[in-house]
Write an enzyme that holds these catalytic residues in place. Structure first.
Site, PDB file in Angstrom:
ATOM      1  N   PHE A  23      -4.703  37.041  63.355  1.00  0.00           N
ATOM      2  CA  PHE A  23      -6.423  37.118  62.771  1.00  0.00           C
ATOM      3  C   PHE A  23      -7.235  36.714  63.818  1.00  0.00           C
ATOM      4  O   PHE A  23      -6.960  35.762  64.578  1.00  0.00           O
ATOM      5  CB  PHE A  23      -6.010  35.863  61.492  1.00  0.00           C
ATOM      6  CG  PHE A  23      -7.689  35.555  61.101  1.00  0.00           C
ATOM      7  CD1 PHE A  23      -8.291  36.608  60.067  1.00  0.00           C
ATOM      8  CD2 PHE A  23      -8.193  34.538  61.508  1.00  0.00           C
ATOM      9  CE1 PHE A  23      -9.717  36.112  59.757  1.00  0.00           C
ATOM     10  CE2 PHE A  23      -9.596  34.342  61.250  1.00  0.00           C
ATOM     11  CZ  PHE A  23     -10.218  35.074  60.314  1.00  0.00           C
ATOM     12  N   PHE A  49      -8.683  32.089  66.385  1.00  0.00           N
ATOM     13  CA  PHE A  49      -7.538  32.938  66.479  1.00  0.00           C
ATOM     14  C   PHE A  49      -6.128  32.440  65.888  1.00  0.00           C
ATOM     15  O   PHE A  49      -5.816  31.067  65.780  1.00  0.00           O
ATOM     16  CB  PHE A  49      -7.220  33.382  67.969  1.00  0.00           C
ATOM     17  CG  PHE A  49      -8.600  33.864  68.785  1.00  0.00           C
ATOM     18  CD1 PHE A  49      -8.605  35.239  68.842  1.00  0.00           C
ATOM     19  CD2 PHE A  49      -9.334  32.890  69.563  1.00  0.00           C
ATOM     20  CE1 PHE A  49      -9.917  35.553  69.389  1.00  0.00           C
ATOM     21  CE2 PHE A  49     -10.158  33.490  70.083  1.00  0.00           C
ATOM     22  CZ  PHE A  49     -10.620  34.995  70.001  1.00  0.00           C
ATOM     23  N   GLU A  50      -5.634  33.246  64.950  1.00  0.00           N
ATOM     24  CA  GLU A  50      -4.386  32.782  64.344  1.00  0.00           C
ATOM     25  C   GLU A  50      -3.061  33.947  64.591  1.00  0.00           C
ATOM     26  O   GLU A  50      -3.411  35.089  64.118  1.00  0.00           O
ATOM     27  CB  GLU A  50      -4.609  32.706  62.653  1.00  0.00           C
ATOM     28  CG  GLU A  50      -5.478  31.350  62.405  1.00  0.00           C
ATOM     29  CD  GLU A  50      -4.916  30.197  62.138  1.00  0.00           C
ATOM     30  OE1 GLU A  50      -3.655  30.287  62.518  1.00  0.00           O
ATOM     31  OE2 GLU A  50      -5.641  29.194  61.870  1.00  0.00           O
ATOM     32  N   GLN A  51      -2.380  33.557  65.252  1.00  0.00           N
ATOM     33  CA  GLN A  51      -1.015  34.359  65.490  1.00  0.00           C
ATOM     34  C   GLN A  51       0.057  34.117  64.410  1.00  0.00           C
ATOM     35  O   GLN A  51       0.351  32.895  64.587  1.00  0.00           O
ATOM     36  CB  GLN A  51      -0.661  34.189  67.169  1.00  0.00           C
ATOM     37  CG  GLN A  51       0.656  34.490  67.492  1.00  0.00           C
ATOM     38  CD  GLN A  51       0.773  36.196  67.361  1.00  0.00           C
ATOM     39  OE1 GLN A  51      -0.082  36.769  67.920  1.00  0.00           O
ATOM     40  NE2 GLN A  51       1.807  36.715  66.635  1.00  0.00           N
ATOM     41  N   GLU A  67      -1.631  29.175  65.318  1.00  0.00           N
ATOM     42  CA  GLU A  67      -0.656  30.033  64.730  1.00  0.00           C
ATOM     43  C   GLU A  67      -0.712  30.004  63.156  1.00  0.00           C
ATOM     44  O   GLU A  67      -1.211  28.866  62.755  1.00  0.00           O
ATOM     45  CB  GLU A  67       0.551  29.923  65.387  1.00  0.00           C
ATOM     46  CG  GLU A  67       0.920  30.291  66.589  1.00  0.00           C
ATOM     47  CD  GLU A  67       2.224  29.895  67.190  1.00  0.00           C
ATOM     48  OE1 GLU A  67       2.545  29.990  68.427  1.00  0.00           O
ATOM     49  OE2 GLU A  67       3.162  29.214  66.453  1.00  0.00           O
TER      50      GLU A  67
END
Length: 846
Positions: free
Chosen positions: A248, A315-317, A240
């Site tokens: 992303f 992955f970036e939330q 995150e």
């Protein structure tokens, strides 16, 4: 694990978004497989599960399904189980051990099935990943649609559902104890503002997403053992970021990828990214893919695979942190962040299945091309020496073996320049092996780079970090069989009855032996000058810092010291040499005033808001796991006069000290002037200069131009800032080895790790600079031309007297991320030998 024969009961269930965030609205499922709600009493995304709840659910899931095998692969520092799940069709799972044991050869030959490794929540307060793992685990175990069936029939899926057990628990406890039945979305609400240290880090406050390379911590070591068995084709890394962000996924910034990564890797990452984009578009979720994040530091979970044969995907939330939080994009709800992690987990599996042949072929080509690259660079490999301290060399070898690196003991002595690599104290690491790119990265220091901006550090030179000699060679000498485990040095037997014993200080963990002796109440002396003593094996020279334990001065109340030394020698792997007489052959005698008795130490480390948890954690970890001694953790905000009276040393890690109130600064000043030793490192070393200690600092030159600074483009600010900010670089330091803080080092040159653009001001005392930066300070990584020039010859390590106390300033981070073992002796010297630093004023200066 023996599996029960299960007959599925198929139901098509309409699923509300909260019940299975990120999954299709209608699913055909096996109702005999329990949902998270049925076991935990809440749906994923409804609350933040504790780690024990995650474990409880996954154990029940594995018992109920013949599609999953659950393994406990180890325990965290906090004693929490570390789980690994393998999903495949029941038929494939029946032979899963054979598939795993054959993966190394299959990877080289380009044989399937594709293996996809899914990793969640390496940062404990990035909690949507761990909850998404629960959803995905249930979907893979219970789903009966064609999509899931194809995944399980044609691939092997490995899941690490909770990479950071200790951080996940710390964060879940914080959020759940602060949220009400009607959670606040205010970003300043206590639910969203964790106490120090936050849940991002592990038990000792380390960032586990930087530990893939140094593998300091057990969860990293456990993971890599299985990672290299599986050699996965695709590895997901679910994170995150700040609340005012969208979502992303990689490829990230193309020009900032590590140059060792193959172009085909980036192409496949981009091909799979198309599936993520379609999935998020379908859900109406905004995203981006080619900004912010890079693929440079190979010790991250999304980059390490790129140099070891896989495709790593970050992955970036945008985070809700708690249940719900306001953001520039509207309300961020926890269940919605979980849903996006689930969607991109599914899109990864869809993309991997669609490109299965490409992934298998890429991995085959990767290992084939390694040999070509090794040939292009015209090298046979590297020779590693122990530098006179086998323990540090064994630590580095242990790290390499964790990476599935082939290491051979050398059978013949090799002389290269003035460096000797002798049998028994040297090892050969061939270039012709599957870990070649990783070895190239950690052993070949790069000082000229095409990029000037780095998301993380720009260098990780492992030989320099361990202060060991290393040489690139075109021909390897005669070697023995490859090592399967790190060597363990057995020290020579200790003569239990002697007049005195001497412990050479150049040995790794001699500091732990000293700490144990002082803690037990024994009297220990230290040689401040060189000496040559008679030993059972003949005359032997001992350098400054050598410990002397004289039997004649020990307290009567204690047991004889000889047996204690024999026990500690074996426990810490340290040589203890008997001395037959008090008169030295040369140099100082054992009872000389130049061999004073050391006072016991009691250390405290400053913690709390404003202090870097990473740096403070490195101190705590060093005391607890290397020195095997306690260190008091004192909260900076609560520090008042008198709180330090019981301590001899206060260790101040980097932090934001401008916000500290006067009472904190006053307490530190009183401590130093009353006889305490302040040890400040990193940015704190410069901040210490602001304390009211009557500093006698050399004045800084002031050059002002009436016209002001040269005009620059506003749009260049970010790049200019990044260029001059030292974000992670290895620097050369010239040591004064006669100074107590440099005792035990074999060479005048030491490489330390630097983060931050601070520079220490020299004190007006020619004897106070323990170490200064070399004329050419850059050892590895990126350093701007301005910083190269301005750091050259400036203080790196300085000790000054103030009242009855001392201030030790170390500009760099000697314990960086728990693996910079070459700096540990410097830190130990500051702890044990700073008490020996006397006033150094010449007669005409007094």
């Amino acid at each position: 694990m023996t599996k029960k024969l299960l007959i599925p009961f198929l139901f098509v269930l309409p699923l509300p978004a909260l019940a299975a965030p990120g999954l299709p609205d209608e699913l055909a499922v096996d109702e005999s497989v329990p949902t998270p709600f049925e076991v935990l009493g809440f749906e994923p995304g409804e609350r933040h599960p504790r780690h024990d709840q995650i474990v409880t659910y996954l154990r029940e899931l594995a018992e109920s399904s013949d599609r999953v095998v659950l393994e406990e692969i180890g325990r965290s520092h906090g004693g929490r189980p570390q789980l690994l799940l393998t999903f495949a069709s029941p038929e494939r799972l029946a032979g899963i051990d054979e598939i795993r044991s054959g993966r190394r050869e299959a990877a080289r030959q380009g044989e399937g099935p594709p293996v996809i490794w899914m990793g969640y929540s390496v940062h404990g307060n990035e909690a949507s990943g761990a909850s998404a793992a629960l959803v995905m685990a249930w979907y893979l175990a219970a789903g009966q649609d064609e999509r899931v069936t194809r995944w399980l029939d044609e691939m092997v899926l490995v899941m690490e559902p909770a990479i950071n057990p200790d951080g996940i628990d710390r964060f879940a406890h914080w959020v759940n104890m602060h949220r009400g039945n009607h959670p606040s979305a205010d970003p300043d609400d206590r639910e969203h503002a964790e106490g120090w240290p936050d849940g991002r880090t592990n038990y000792y406050w380390f960032d586990l997403n930087r530990d893939w390379l140094p593998v300091v911590h057990p969860v990293s070591q456990n993971r890599l053992r299985h990672y290299h068995q599986w050699r996965p084709h695709v590895i997901t890394d679910h994170h995150e970021m700040g609340r005012n962000s969208t979502f992303f996924f990689q490829p990230g910034i193309p020009e900032r990828a590590n140059p060792l990564i193959f172009d085909a890797n980036q192409e496949l990452t981009g091909a799979i990214a198309e599936f993520h984009g379609r999935a998020l578009d379908a859900a109406g979720e905004p995203f981006y893919a080619r900004e912010s994040f890079d693929d440079f530091y190979i010790g991250k979970g999304s980059t390490y695979p790129d140099v070891t044969g896989g495709i790593g995907i970050l992955f970036e939330q945008g985070s809700s942190r708690g249940a719900v939080q306001e953001s520039d994009y509207g309300l961020k709800r926890f269940e919605e962040t979980v849903a996006n992690q689930v969607r991109t987990s599914i899109s990864t599996l869809d993309g991997a299945l669609a490109h299965a042949d490409d992934l298998v072929a890429y991995q085959r080509d990767f290992f084939e091309n390694l040999r070509e690259r090794a040939g292009d660079w015209d090298q046979a490999g590297w020779l590693l020496g122990d530098g006179g301290d086998p323990a540090r060399a064994h630590a580095l070898i242990g790290m390499l073996l964790n990476h599935d690196v082939l290491v051979h003991p050398v059978d013949e002595t090799v002389e290269i320049g003035d460096q000797s690599y002798a049998a028994g104290s040297a090892w050969a690491i061939p270039a012709d092996q599957d870990a070649y790119l990783l070895l190239k990265s950690v052993f070949e220091a790069v000082t000229e780079m095409d990029v000037e901006t780095f998301y993380d550090v720009s260098a990780w030179p492992m030989a320099e970090a361990h202060d060991l000699p290393l040489t690139t060679v075109r021909r390897l000498p005669s070697v023995g069989d490859g090592l399967t485990e790190a060597p363990v040095r057995e020290p020579a037997a200790v003569q239990a009855d002697a007049l005195a014993w001497i412990v050479p200080w150049n040995q790794y963990r001699a500091d732990a032996l000293l700490a144990d002796l002082l803690d037990a109440g024994y009297r220990v002396q230290v040689a401040t000058e060189p000496m040559t003593a008679r030993t059972p094996d003949g005359e032997r020279a001992f350098g400054r810092g050598s410990l002397v334990i004289h039997s004649g001065i020990q307290p009567d109340r204690l047991d004889p010291v000889g047996p204690m030394l024999a026990e500690l020698s074996g426990q810490h792997g340290v040589d203890v040499i008997a001395a037959g007489q008090g008169m030295a052959v040369d140099g100082v005698d054992l009872g000389s005033p130049s061999v004073p008795v050391l006072e016991p130490v009691s250390a405290a480390v400053l913690t709390g808001h404003g202090v870097s948890a990473y740096a403070a954690g490195a101190v705590w970890h060093w005391f607890d796991t290397r020195l095997a001694q306690p260190v008091a953790q004192l909260d900076a905000a609560r520090l008042r006069g008198g709180d330090l009276e019981e301590h001899t040393h206060l260790i101040v890690p980097p932090g934001r000290y401008g916000s500290f109130d006067d009472s904190v600064k006053s307490a530190i000043v009183d401590f130093v002037e009353g006889g305490g030793t302040l040890v400040a490192f990193g940015g704190a070393a410069r901040a210490a200069e602001s304390l009211d200690l009557g500093w006698d600092l050399v004045e800084e030159s002031e050059e002002e131009e009436a016209a002001g600074p040269e005009r620059k483009a506003y749009g260049d600010y970010r790049q200019d800032y990044a260029r001059e900010m030292i974000g992670g670089t290895a620097l050369r330091v010239d040591l004064d080895r006669t100074h107590p803080l440099a005792w035990g080092y074999a060479d005048d040159n030491l490489v330390l790790f630097r983060q931050g653009a601070h520079r220490l001001r020299p004190v007006d005392n020619a004897y106070a600079q323990v170490g200064v930066y070399a004329d050419d300070p850059l050892a590895a990584g990126y350093l701007s031309a301005t910083n190269r020039e301005e750091l050259s010859g400036t203080p790196a390590i300085s000790v000054s007297r103030h009242g009855s106390g001392r201030v030790v300033r170390i500009a760099d981070e000697p314990l960086f991320r728990g693996y910079w073992r070459g700096g540990e002796k410097l830190f130990a010297n500051a702890l044990f030998f700073s008490q020996l630093v006397s006033a150094t004023r010449l007669p005409y200066e007094e």
